[in-house]
Design a protein around this motif. Structure first.
Motif, short mmCIF file in Angstrom:
data_model
loop_
_atom_site.label_atom_id
_atom_site.label_comp_id
_atom_site.label_asym_id
_atom_site.label_seq_id
_atom_site.Cartn_x
_atom_site.Cartn_y
_atom_site.Cartn_z
N TYR A 27 -5.95 8.83 -3.49
CA TYR A 27 -4.68 8.25 -3.09
C TYR A 27 -4.66 7.97 -1.59
O TYR A 27 -4.15 6.93 -1.16
CB TYR A 27 -3.52 9.17 -3.48
CG TYR A 27 -2.19 8.62 -3.06
CD1 TYR A 27 -1.60 7.57 -3.75
CD2 TYR A 27 -1.53 9.13 -1.94
CE1 TYR A 27 -0.39 7.04 -3.35
CE2 TYR A 27 -0.32 8.61 -1.54
CZ TYR A 27 0.25 7.56 -2.25
OH TYR A 27 1.45 7.04 -1.84
N ALA B 113 -6.81 4.88 -0.92
CA ALA B 113 -6.13 3.68 -1.41
C ALA B 113 -4.95 3.32 -0.51
O ALA B 113 -4.71 2.14 -0.22
CB ALA B 113 -5.66 3.90 -2.84
N SER B 114 -4.23 4.32 -0.05
CA SER B 114 -3.10 4.08 0.84
C SER B 114 -3.57 3.49 2.17
O SER B 114 -2.97 2.55 2.69
CB SER B 114 -2.35 5.38 1.07
OG SER B 114 -1.32 5.21 1.99
N ARG C 19 -4.62 -0.07 1.64
CA ARG C 19 -3.44 -0.92 1.45
C ARG C 19 -2.78 -1.23 2.79
O ARG C 19 -2.31 -2.35 3.01
CB ARG C 19 -2.45 -0.22 0.53
CG ARG C 19 -1.40 -1.13 -0.04
CD ARG C 19 -0.46 -0.44 -1.01
NE ARG C 19 -1.16 0.39 -1.97
CZ ARG C 19 -0.99 1.71 -2.09
NH1 ARG C 19 -0.15 2.35 -1.30
NH2 ARG C 19 -1.65 2.39 -2.99
N ASP C 20 -2.76 -0.25 3.68
CA ASP C 20 -2.13 -0.46 4.99
C ASP C 20 -2.99 -1.30 5.93
O ASP C 20 -2.47 -1.99 6.80
CB ASP C 20 -1.84 0.89 5.65
CG ASP C 20 -0.77 1.67 4.92
OD1 ASP C 20 -0.03 1.06 4.12
OD2 ASP C 20 -0.69 2.89 5.14
N PRO D 151 -5.93 -3.77 5.21
CA PRO D 151 -6.87 -4.46 4.32
C PRO D 151 -8.08 -5.06 5.04
O PRO D 151 -9.18 -5.07 4.49
CB PRO D 151 -6.02 -5.53 3.65
CG PRO D 151 -4.86 -5.74 4.55
CD PRO D 151 -4.63 -4.43 5.24
#
Length: 82
Positions: free
Chosen positions: A38, A41-42, A45-46, A48
């Motif tokens: 997680y 992935a976080s 996402r923040d 890219p």
């Protein structure tokens, strides 16, 4: 025909006895892996572009290392008819 009102679809609660030993360690490890996934992935996402650049750099490095290992194995091989 089965009585549809008394359908037992499976156990969905928590077990009465908590896991011990190896089962507890595996459960703890799985929880920590999920947290790390997680977090990665976080972060991706923040940011890219940074994640894409890291993946591209890692891929290039892995390809180059594989190429060098393959070339070194080929030089030691006695077969020259390839």
């Amino acid at each position: 025909m089965a009585d549809k009102r008394n359908l037992n679809a499976g156990f969905t609660g928590t077990p009465a006895e908590q896991p011990e030993g190896l089962a507890k360690a595996a459960q703890s490890a799985a929880t920590e892996v999920k947290r790390e996934i997680y977090a990665v992935a976080s972060g991706a996402r923040d940011h890219p572009h940074t994640a894409g650049a890291l993946m591209l750099g890692t891929s290039i490095l892995a390809f180059g290392l594989g190429y060098l290992i393959g070339r070194s194995a080929q030089e030691r091989s006695p077969r020259t008819y390839w």
